[in-house]
Design a protein around this motif. Structure first.
Motif, PDB file in Angstrom:
ATOM      1  N   LEU A 279       0.830  -1.203   0.000  1.00 52.23           N
ATOM      2  CA  LEU A 279       0.000   0.000   0.000  1.00 52.23           C
ATOM      3  C   LEU A 279       0.866   1.257   0.000  1.00 52.23           C
ATOM      4  O   LEU A 279       0.568   2.232  -0.702  1.00 52.23           O
ATOM      5  CB  LEU A 279      -0.922   0.000   1.227  1.00 52.23           C
ATOM      6  N   ARG A 280       1.969   1.215   0.760  1.00 50.82           N
ATOM      7  CA  ARG A 280       2.878   2.365   0.783  1.00 50.82           C
ATOM      8  C   ARG A 280       3.542   2.558  -0.572  1.00 50.82           C
ATOM      9  O   ARG A 280       3.738   3.698  -1.030  1.00 50.82           O
ATOM     10  CB  ARG A 280       3.945   2.166   1.859  1.00 50.82           C
ATOM     11  N   SER A 281       3.889   1.463  -1.236  1.00 46.86           N
ATOM     12  CA  SER A 281       4.517   1.543  -2.548  1.00 46.86           C
ATOM     13  C   SER A 281       3.587   2.218  -3.556  1.00 46.86           C
ATOM     14  O   SER A 281       4.008   3.076  -4.345  1.00 46.86           O
ATOM     15  CB  SER A 281       4.895   0.145  -3.037  1.00 46.86           C
ATOM     16  N   VAL A 282       2.305   1.839  -3.531  1.00 48.26           N
ATOM     17  CA  VAL A 282       1.329   2.445  -4.428  1.00 48.26           C
ATOM     18  C   VAL A 282       1.141   3.922  -4.086  1.00 48.26           C
ATOM     19  O   VAL A 282       1.063   4.779  -4.965  1.00 48.26           O
ATOM     20  CB  VAL A 282      -0.018   1.699  -4.357  1.00 48.26           C
ATOM     21  N   SER A 283       1.107   4.217  -2.787  1.00 48.90           N
ATOM     22  CA  SER A 283       0.936   5.603  -2.341  1.00 48.90           C
ATOM     23  C   SER A 283       2.109   6.476  -2.776  1.00 48.90           C
ATOM     24  O   SER A 283       1.923   7.609  -3.247  1.00 48.90           O
ATOM     25  CB  SER A 283       0.786   5.642  -0.824  1.00 48.90           C
ATOM     26  N   ASP A 284       3.327   5.947  -2.660  1.00 44.83           N
ATOM     27  CA  ASP A 284       4.516   6.715  -3.038  1.00 44.83           C
ATOM     28  C   ASP A 284       4.545   6.999  -4.541  1.00 44.83           C
ATOM     29  O   ASP A 284       5.051   8.035  -4.978  1.00 44.83           O
ATOM     30  CB  ASP A 284       5.782   5.954  -2.639  1.00 44.83           C
ATOM     31  N   SER A 285       4.035   6.034  -5.334  1.00 44.69           N
ATOM     32  CA  SER A 285       4.063   6.179  -6.790  1.00 44.69           C
ATOM     33  C   SER A 285       2.864   6.953  -7.329  1.00 44.69           C
ATOM     34  O   SER A 285       2.833   7.314  -8.510  1.00 44.69           O
ATOM     35  CB  SER A 285       4.107   4.789  -7.455  1.00 44.69           C
TER      36      SER A 285
ATOM     37  N   GLY B 268      -5.400   2.942  -8.901  1.00 42.06           N
ATOM     38  CA  GLY B 268      -4.804   3.058  -7.573  1.00 42.06           C
ATOM     39  C   GLY B 268      -5.847   3.296  -6.505  1.00 42.06           C
ATOM     40  O   GLY B 268      -5.800   2.699  -5.417  1.00 42.06           O
ATOM     41  N   ASP B 269      -6.831   4.160  -6.796  1.00 39.12           N
ATOM     42  CA  ASP B 269      -7.906   4.433  -5.832  1.00 39.12           C
ATOM     43  C   ASP B 269      -8.698   3.162  -5.531  1.00 39.12           C
ATOM     44  O   ASP B 269      -9.075   2.904  -4.381  1.00 39.12           O
ATOM     45  CB  ASP B 269      -8.843   5.510  -6.385  1.00 39.12           C
ATOM     46  N   LEU B 270      -8.958   2.365  -6.578  1.00 38.47           N
ATOM     47  CA  LEU B 270      -9.685   1.110  -6.377  1.00 38.47           C
ATOM     48  C   LEU B 270      -8.870   0.145  -5.524  1.00 38.47           C
ATOM     49  O   LEU B 270      -9.421  -0.557  -4.666  1.00 38.47           O
ATOM     50  CB  LEU B 270     -10.019   0.479  -7.733  1.00 38.47           C
ATOM     51  N   PHE B 271      -7.567   0.132  -5.747  1.00 41.38           N
ATOM     52  CA  PHE B 271      -6.702  -0.762  -4.968  1.00 41.38           C
ATOM     53  C   PHE B 271      -6.722  -0.382  -3.490  1.00 41.38           C
ATOM     54  O   PHE B 271      -6.785  -1.255  -2.624  1.00 41.38           O
ATOM     55  CB  PHE B 271      -5.273  -0.713  -5.506  1.00 41.38           C
ATOM     56  N   PHE B 272      -6.674   0.907  -3.192  1.00 38.99           N
ATOM     57  CA  PHE B 272      -6.737   1.345  -1.798  1.00 38.99           C
ATOM     58  C   PHE B 272      -8.059   0.935  -1.155  1.00 38.99           C
ATOM     59  O   PHE B 272      -8.102   0.535   0.012  1.00 38.99           O
ATOM     60  CB  PHE B 272      -6.601   2.869  -1.709  1.00 38.99           C
ATOM     61  N   LYS B 273      -9.134   1.018  -1.939  1.00 36.35           N
ATOM     62  CA  LYS B 273     -10.470   0.751  -1.413  1.00 36.35           C
ATOM     63  C   LYS B 273     -10.784  -0.737  -1.348  1.00 36.35           C
ATOM     64  O   LYS B 273     -11.345  -1.233  -0.357  1.00 36.35           O
ATOM     65  CB  LYS B 273     -11.506   1.462  -2.287  1.00 36.35           C
ATOM     66  N   GLU B 274     -10.427  -1.486  -2.407  1.00 37.20           N
ATOM     67  CA  GLU B 274     -10.787  -2.906  -2.493  1.00 37.20           C
ATOM     68  C   GLU B 274      -9.626  -3.736  -3.029  1.00 37.20           C
ATOM     69  O   GLU B 274      -9.674  -4.215  -4.169  1.00 37.20           O
ATOM     70  CB  GLU B 274     -12.001  -3.093  -3.400  1.00 37.20           C
ATOM     71  N   PRO B 275      -8.564  -3.916  -2.274  1.00 35.84           N
ATOM     72  CA  PRO B 275      -7.427  -4.705  -2.772  1.00 35.84           C
ATOM     73  C   PRO B 275      -7.802  -6.135  -3.128  1.00 35.84           C
ATOM     74  O   PRO B 275      -7.230  -6.725  -4.047  1.00 35.84           O
ATOM     75  CB  PRO B 275      -6.441  -4.659  -1.599  1.00 35.84           C
ATOM     76  N   ILE B 276      -8.809  -6.682  -2.434  1.00 39.36           N
ATOM     77  CA  ILE B 276      -9.195  -8.072  -2.703  1.00 39.36           C
ATOM     78  C   ILE B 276      -9.826  -8.200  -4.093  1.00 39.36           C
ATOM     79  O   ILE B 276      -9.758  -9.263  -4.721  1.00 39.36           O
ATOM     80  CB  ILE B 276     -10.154  -8.600  -1.616  1.00 39.36           C
ATOM     81  N   PHE B 277     -10.438  -7.111  -4.596  1.00 41.75           N
ATOM     82  CA  PHE B 277     -11.016  -7.146  -5.947  1.00 41.75           C
ATOM     83  C   PHE B 277      -9.917  -7.300  -6.989  1.00 41.75           C
ATOM     84  O   PHE B 277     -10.039  -8.085  -7.935  1.00 41.75           O
ATOM     85  CB  PHE B 277     -11.829  -5.870  -6.211  1.00 41.75           C
TER      86      PHE B 277
ATOM     87  N   GLN C 109       3.036  -2.220 -14.175  1.00 41.87           N
ATOM     88  CA  GLN C 109       4.414  -2.059 -14.654  1.00 41.87           C
ATOM     89  C   GLN C 109       5.050  -0.808 -14.059  1.00 41.87           C
ATOM     90  O   GLN C 109       6.244  -0.779 -13.780  1.00 41.87           O
ATOM     91  CB  GLN C 109       4.434  -2.006 -16.177  1.00 41.87           C
ATOM     92  N   LYS C 110       4.241   0.219 -13.847  1.00 43.48           N
ATOM     93  CA  LYS C 110       4.716   1.452 -13.220  1.00 43.48           C
ATOM     94  C   LYS C 110       5.198   1.175 -11.803  1.00 43.48           C
ATOM     95  O   LYS C 110       6.102   1.844 -11.285  1.00 43.48           O
ATOM     96  CB  LYS C 110       3.591   2.474 -13.195  1.00 43.48           C
ATOM     97  N   LEU C 111       4.599   0.149 -11.190  1.00 44.46           N
ATOM     98  CA  LEU C 111       4.967  -0.234  -9.816  1.00 44.46           C
ATOM     99  C   LEU C 111       6.172  -1.163  -9.779  1.00 44.46           C
ATOM    100  O   LEU C 111       6.630  -1.537  -8.701  1.00 44.46           O
ATOM    101  CB  LEU C 111       3.775  -0.918  -9.129  1.00 44.46           C
ATOM    102  N   GLY C 112       6.674  -1.540 -10.951  1.00 47.54           N
ATOM    103  CA  GLY C 112       7.870  -2.368 -11.008  1.00 47.54           C
ATOM    104  C   GLY C 112       7.631  -3.839 -11.289  1.00 47.54           C
ATOM    105  O   GLY C 112       8.567  -4.649 -11.196  1.00 47.54           O
ATOM    106  N   TYR C 113       6.401  -4.202 -11.665  1.00 47.27           N
ATOM    107  CA  TYR C 113       6.100  -5.604 -11.962  1.00 47.27           C
ATOM    108  C   TYR C 113       6.137  -5.836 -13.473  1.00 47.27           C
ATOM    109  O   TYR C 113       5.926  -4.914 -14.258  1.00 47.27           O
ATOM    110  CB  TYR C 113       4.713  -5.976 -11.408  1.00 47.27           C
ATOM    111  N   LYS C 114       6.382  -7.091 -13.856  1.00 48.05           N
ATOM    112  CA  LYS C 114       6.426  -7.422 -15.273  1.00 48.05           C
ATOM    113  C   LYS C 114       5.059  -7.258 -15.927  1.00 48.05           C
ATOM    114  O   LYS C 114       4.967  -6.920 -17.107  1.00 48.05           O
ATOM    115  CB  LYS C 114       6.929  -8.855 -15.467  1.00 48.05           C
ATOM    116  N   GLY C 115       4.052  -7.520 -15.172  1.00 48.17           N
ATOM    117  CA  GLY C 115       2.700  -7.417 -15.709  1.00 48.17           C
ATOM    118  C   GLY C 115       1.678  -7.609 -14.620  1.00 48.17           C
ATOM    119  O   GLY C 115       2.010  -7.746 -13.430  1.00 48.17           O
TER     120      GLY C 115
END
Length: 280
Positions: free
Chosen positions: A5-11, A23-32, A57-63
């Motif tokens: 969550l901090r990584s997403v917030s920083d980016s 990103g907003d959806l991830f903060f609200k519903e990560p399980i989705f 990919q912006k967060l550093g993942y391949k996909g």
């Protein structure tokens, strides 16, 4: 989960307008995001599938798939940690269905932490090397035993399901001998007939593999090899999710070990399927 969550917030300041919606959806519903496709996530926030993928990919993942696996693992670990610490969930935090599904995820995490891969490989070796494999399971265990026996027989052509309600069951007992193997599913409630089956198998020189729920299972007295896996029970209904996961792992190991033989048997079955025009 907090580190993600901090990584997403920083980016977040670097995200495009569409990526910020994800990103907003991830903060609200990560399980989705953990259990939905990139396309479904995009539709949820009115952005394209490619926007969701570029966001990961912006967060550093391949996909997206790599990101999703990390989220699933972290959510499961978080749930396990809370369960071990007896930290209650807020009453309104999740729906009833979400709590039920989280319990299933938790059972997989427990299996992952408890299973011994060396013991599992020994079980795979015994299954591959046996002259005949007899799969036993009574009462509620019979369904999963039947499913596993069918797959194993299709793959290796040396497996029979044992049904205590038929005369064939007693014929199978009489034919067991050295070099044969009994794979028994023994989960609560334990029945006497399965225990009697194991006792008879040992008396005839067959080896016994037991899949059961605890170290206190009565079946372990007859086991040459044992794999323990907890069965989640909610509202008096047992869930075999972790058992299915364990069996799927065994099946995949069997395939890797006996790939040529399995593929050959599958090819024979496919010929019959095509001749009978079985599938639509």
């Amino acid at each position: 989960m907090q580190d993600l969550l901090r990584s997403v917030s920083d980016s977040y300041p670097e995200f495009s307008a569409g990526q910020k919606k994800v990103g907003d959806l991830f903060f609200k519903e990560p399980i989705f995001l953990a259990f939905s496709s990139a396309l479904e996530v995009g539709k949820r926030v009115n952005v394209s599938e490619s926007t969701v993928i570029r966001w990961t990919q912006k967060l550093g993942y391949k996909g997206y798939a790599d990101f999703q696996q990390v989220v699933q693992r972290k959510l499961a670990e978080e749930r396990l940690q809370k369960a071990e610490q007896n930290v209650p969930e807020p009453v309104a935090a999740q729906t009833f269905l979400e709590n039920l599904l989280d319990a299933e995820v938790l059972s997989i995490v427990k299996l992952k932490k408890s299973i011994n891969e060396e013991e599992l490989l020994q079980v795979v070796d015994k299954i591959s090397q046996a002259n005949r494999v007899y799969v036993a399971g009574d009462f509620f265990d019979y369904g999963i035993a039947h499913w596993f026996a069918n797959w194993l027989n299709l793959a290796l052509d040396h497996t029979e399901i044992m049904n205590p309600s038929t005369g064939e069951y007693y014929t199978q007992l009489s034919k067991m001998g050295e070099g044969d193997l009994v794979v028994a599913f023994v989960f609560p409630r334990y029945t006497r007939i399965v225990i009697d089956t194991l006792k008879n198998a040992k008396g005839h020189g067959a080896d016994v593999i037991v899949l059961t729920d605890t170290e206190n299972s009565p079946a372990l007295a007859y086991a040459d090899y044992a794999l323990t896996v907890s069965v989640n029970s909610t509202l008096s209904i047992d869930s075999y999710t972790s058992v299915h996961a364990l069996l799927t792992s065994i099946m995949r190991f069997v395939y890797v070990k006996e790939q040529a033989k399995v593929n050959g048997n599958w090819a024979k079955a496919e010929v019959v399927y095509k001749e009978r025009n079985l599938f639509i």
